[in-house]
Write a protein that holds these residues in place. Structure first.
Motif, mmCIF file in Angstrom:
data_model
loop_
_atom_site.group_PDB
_atom_site.id
_atom_site.type_symbol
_atom_site.label_atom_id
_atom_site.label_comp_id
_atom_site.label_asym_id
_atom_site.label_seq_id
_atom_site.Cartn_x
_atom_site.Cartn_y
_atom_site.Cartn_z
ATOM 1 N N GLY A 205 0.805 -1.214 0.000
ATOM 2 C CA GLY A 205 0.000 0.000 0.000
ATOM 3 C C GLY A 205 0.832 1.255 0.000
ATOM 4 O O GLY A 205 1.885 1.325 0.643
ATOM 5 N N GLY A 206 0.360 2.242 -0.733
ATOM 6 C CA GLY A 206 1.035 3.527 -0.779
ATOM 7 C C GLY A 206 0.375 4.529 0.151
ATOM 8 O O GLY A 206 -0.410 4.166 1.032
ATOM 9 N N PRO A 207 0.669 5.799 -0.036
ATOM 10 C CA PRO A 207 0.084 6.841 0.812
ATOM 11 C C PRO A 207 -1.436 6.886 0.684
ATOM 12 O O PRO A 207 -2.006 6.550 -0.351
ATOM 13 N N VAL A 208 -2.097 7.314 1.743
ATOM 14 C CA VAL A 208 -3.557 7.374 1.781
ATOM 15 C C VAL A 208 -4.025 8.765 1.367
ATOM 16 O O VAL A 208 -3.471 9.770 1.818
ATOM 17 N N SER A 230 5.630 10.341 3.958
ATOM 18 C CA SER A 230 4.631 9.357 3.549
ATOM 19 C C SER A 230 5.228 7.971 3.734
ATOM 20 O O SER A 230 6.439 7.777 3.606
ATOM 21 N N THR A 231 4.377 7.008 4.037
ATOM 22 C CA THR A 231 4.827 5.658 4.352
ATOM 23 C C THR A 231 4.293 4.662 3.344
ATOM 24 O O THR A 231 3.119 4.701 2.976
ATOM 25 N N VAL A 232 5.176 3.785 2.888
ATOM 26 C CA VAL A 232 4.807 2.657 2.046
ATOM 27 C C VAL A 232 4.783 1.411 2.919
ATOM 28 O O VAL A 232 5.722 1.164 3.682
ATOM 29 N N THR A 233 3.715 0.635 2.844
ATOM 30 C CA THR A 233 3.551 -0.549 3.676
ATOM 31 C C THR A 233 3.425 -1.798 2.820
ATOM 32 O O THR A 233 2.710 -1.786 1.806
ATOM 33 N N VAL A 234 4.115 -2.859 3.209
ATOM 34 C CA VAL A 234 4.059 -4.140 2.512
ATOM 35 C C VAL A 234 3.744 -5.236 3.522
ATOM 36 O O VAL A 234 4.295 -5.259 4.627
#
Length: 244
Positions: A205-208, A230-234
């Motif tokens: 997921g990328g930034p919201v 901004s945070t990238v989540t895997v």
């Protein structure tokens, strides 16, 4: 006794031994067709953060009028002014894209009988990418001022023009997190974590997007936009072998 009968007998004896051991009350036998049938499957999550270098605006035009022709004409004029404004602020043609155009009737349901059409609404939604974040506030303000009361700012999303490096870091962190969880379970069960048998990326997921209110006049204070990080989540699912 033939060879096939001897093999069957040996298998039967082995099965009885396993059954007896399993019934002893203090031993658990885990068996499978191969050693890889034994394993621990866990989910790991990893993140990577950095200051964003671009923004994506969801801009729109909404006009209501008594006829389709009038609503369409007024919406087209407002959209043209909005597009001219973002281009004047340095946004390239490739970063402006029409996302949707819709024409909807407006109904009056207050009377008895079938609803009556009282007018029409025309919407024109645009996606605008802003690569110079120092000009982001001005791009927003000038676009809203250019389109007037027809302007809509539906959302703003801060992100990255290239996020491959961040995704790579997040994936490594996700696998590390999965191994840490597996080792916790393995220690509680009295076994050791073995080799990785399979890895599946279940989400990246990328930034919201951030919702923003529409409408400021040019005379108001410029819209402040704080870039921050901004945070990238895997998220990954990892299956580890078990070493007894």
């Amino acid at each position: 006794m033939t060879r096939s009968r001897r093999s069957a007998a040996l298998i039967a004896v082995a099965a009885l031994v396993l059954f007896a051991a399993a019934c002893s009350g203090d031993t658990t036998i885990l068996s499978g067709e191969s050693p890889t049938d034994l394993g621990i499957t866990v989910t790991g999550t990893g993140e990577a953060a950095a200051p964003p270098d671009m923004a994506t605006l969801d801009l729109g035009i909404e006009v209501a009028a008594s006829s389709v022709a009038d609503a369409r004409e007024r919406a087209a004029q407002a959209a043209a002014r909005l597009i001219a404004s973002v281009k004047a602020n340095g946004v390239a043609d490739r970063d402006i894209q029409t996302r949707a155009i819709a024409v909807q009737p407006q109904y009056d349901y207050s009377r008895s009988g079938p609803p009556v059409i009282t007018g029409y609404t025309v919407q024109n939604d645009l996606t605008v990418r802003v690569r110079d974040l120092d000009r982001l506030g001005r791009v927003i303000d000038d676009a809203l001022a250019a389109a007037g009361d027809a302007a809509r700012l539906n959302s703003l999303q801060l992100g990255f023009s290239k996020q491959d490096d961040l995704l790579e870091t997040a994936r490594k962190n996700a696998v590390t997190d999965a191994r840490r969880r597996a080792e916790t379970f393995a220690a509680a069960a009295g076994v050791r974590v073995g080799d990785v048998l399979a890895i599946t990326e279940t989400a990246a997921g990328g930034p919201v997007p951030l919702g923003l209110p529409a409408g400021r006049s040019a005379a108001d204070t410029a819209t402040p936009v704080e870039v921050g990080e901004s945070t990238v989540t895997v998220t990954v699912s990892v299956r580890f072998a078990i070493e007894q």
